[in-house]
Design a protein around this motif. Structure first.
Motif, PDB file in Angstrom:
ATOM      1  N   ARG A 178      39.357  18.371 -16.696  1.00 18.41           N
ATOM      2  CA  ARG A 178      38.083  17.834 -16.220  1.00 18.41           C
ATOM      3  C   ARG A 178      37.101  17.785 -17.390  1.00 18.41           C
ATOM      4  NH1 ARG A 178      34.737  21.256 -11.960  1.00 18.41           N
ATOM      5  NH2 ARG A 178      33.956  22.188 -13.887  1.00 18.41           N
ATOM      6  N   VAL A 202      31.762   5.432 -14.579  1.00 17.58           N
ATOM      7  CA  VAL A 202      32.950   6.267 -14.365  1.00 17.58           C
ATOM      8  C   VAL A 202      34.066   5.442 -13.743  1.00 17.58           C
ATOM      9  CG1 VAL A 202      33.871   8.199 -13.034  1.00 17.58           C
ATOM     10  CG2 VAL A 202      31.686   8.442 -14.204  1.00 17.58           C
ATOM     11  N   VAL A 208      39.906   7.383 -16.433  1.00 13.13           N
ATOM     12  CA  VAL A 208      39.499   8.355 -15.411  1.00 13.13           C
ATOM     13  C   VAL A 208      40.473   8.291 -14.242  1.00 13.13           C
ATOM     14  CG1 VAL A 208      37.689   9.006 -13.782  1.00 13.13           C
ATOM     15  CG2 VAL A 208      37.084   8.244 -16.090  1.00 13.13           C
ATOM     16  N   PRO A 214      36.256  11.909  -9.192  1.00 11.64           N
ATOM     17  CA  PRO A 214      35.177  12.287 -10.119  1.00 11.64           C
ATOM     18  C   PRO A 214      33.901  12.625  -9.366  1.00 11.64           C
ATOM     19  CG  PRO A 214      35.513   9.915 -10.141  1.00 11.64           C
ATOM     20  CD  PRO A 214      36.618  10.482  -9.308  1.00 11.64           C
ATOM     21  N   PRO A 232      34.474  13.729 -14.512  1.00  7.44           N
ATOM     22  CA  PRO A 232      35.701  12.983 -14.217  1.00  7.44           C
ATOM     23  C   PRO A 232      36.938  13.770 -14.661  1.00  7.44           C
ATOM     24  CG  PRO A 232      34.735  12.167 -16.232  1.00  7.44           C
ATOM     25  CD  PRO A 232      33.806  13.244 -15.736  1.00  7.44           C
ATOM     26  N   TRP A 233      38.063  13.503 -14.006  1.00  8.26           N
ATOM     27  CA  TRP A 233      39.347  14.092 -14.391  1.00  8.26           C
ATOM     28  C   TRP A 233      40.148  13.068 -15.184  1.00  8.26           C
ATOM     29  CZ3 TRP A 233      41.214  19.040 -13.503  1.00  8.26           C
ATOM     30  CH2 TRP A 233      40.420  19.853 -12.705  1.00  8.26           C
TER      31      TRP A 233
END
Length: 274
Positions: A178, A202, A208, A214, A232-233
């Motif tokens: 993350r 994003v 992402v 996110p 965001p991951w």
């Protein structure tokens, strides 16, 4: 001069030379056979460890330890065939081992820590870790030290005791990470517009991940700004790229939309008394 008769020579050979020759031959046979058996046992031990998928360095290290211990028994058995008192020899070796252990206490601590690192494997070669006060990519894991390469390509040799005795952060252990970012806008700016822009940015970044979802949220009302968190991951390999690119993109987008990113400031109110 000594006058040896044929009878004396025969007696000397029977009493001394022949027993010693037999004992020496038995000791030699014991050593050769023992060495052969040790080689087979160590090879079988290595194959057993290889099936367990242990680290190759750990396997070689354990094989060398087992080989040394077994060969010590073989040598003691061979010496006993020569008539040497192995009980006193074992006591001398034990005393010498104790003295060496006390003099190399710190090295033994690193040795024990190295074994634990190789057994439990909190990280492997190539992982980026923060351990022992050093952050870098693991180049090699030895019995006494671990070698790391820092991001600016400096090689650092870290004692294993320092690593195993503290916290170990492995940034490469998981496939995803993350990205935690924080952005502030002025109190006079449009909060909902800023949030919408961050969410759009994003969603537009292909790096992402959709899951976990996110997060874009107002985190606090600061002293001089309203602060957003953007989380965001991404895949671990994209972590720094997303952080750097997104930070730059936010500044450019906010500038184009007329949203300010304030610097710390303080309002001072002066009251005059009549």
């Amino acid at each position: 001069m000594f006058d040896f008769t044929q009878e004396d020579m025969t007696k000397y050979l029977d009493d001394y030379i022949l027993p010693f020759a037999i004992n020496f031959a038995m000791a030699l046979v014991t050593y050769v056979i023992g060495k052969f058996v040790v080689k087979i046992l160590v090879s079988a031990f290595g194959k057993l460890l290889a099936k367990s998928k242990y680290d190759e360095m750990l396997i070689n290290f354990l094989k060398s330890i087992v080989n040394a211990v077994l060969m010590l028994f073989v040598i003691i058995a061979a010496l006993s065939e020569l008539g040497i008192n192995t009980t006193s020899l074992a006591a001398i070796l034990a005393a010498a081992g104790l003295a060496i252990g006390l003099s190399l206490q710190s090295s033994l601590q690193n040795f024990a820590a190295g074994v634990m690192l190789l057994v439990f494997r909190p990280f492997k070669k190539g992982d980026f870790v923060d351990a022992g006060g050093v952050a870098g990519s693991v180049k090699s894991i030895g019995v006494f030290t671990t070698i790391m390469n820092t991001p600016d390509n400096k090689e650092i040799i870290v004692p294993n005791g320092n690593i195993y005795g503290g916290n170990i952060i492995n940034f490469s252990a998981k496939d995803t990470r993350r990205v935690d970012m924080k952005f502030g806008i002025g109190y006079g700016d449009d909060l909902l517009l800023a949030k919408k822009l961050l969410e759009e940015m994003v969603a537009a970044d292909e790096r992402v991940l959709a899951e976990p979802a996110p997060l874009v949220a107002v985190s606090e009302l600061g002293d001089s700004s309203v602060n957003f968190v953007v989380r965001p991951w991404v895949n671990s390999a994209d972590y720094w790229g997303v952080m750097f690119d997104f930070t730059q993109a936010v500044k450019l987008r906010f500038d184009s939309e007329g949203i300010s990113i304030p610097f710390p400031q303080m309002d001072v109110h002066v009251h005059k008394e009549n």
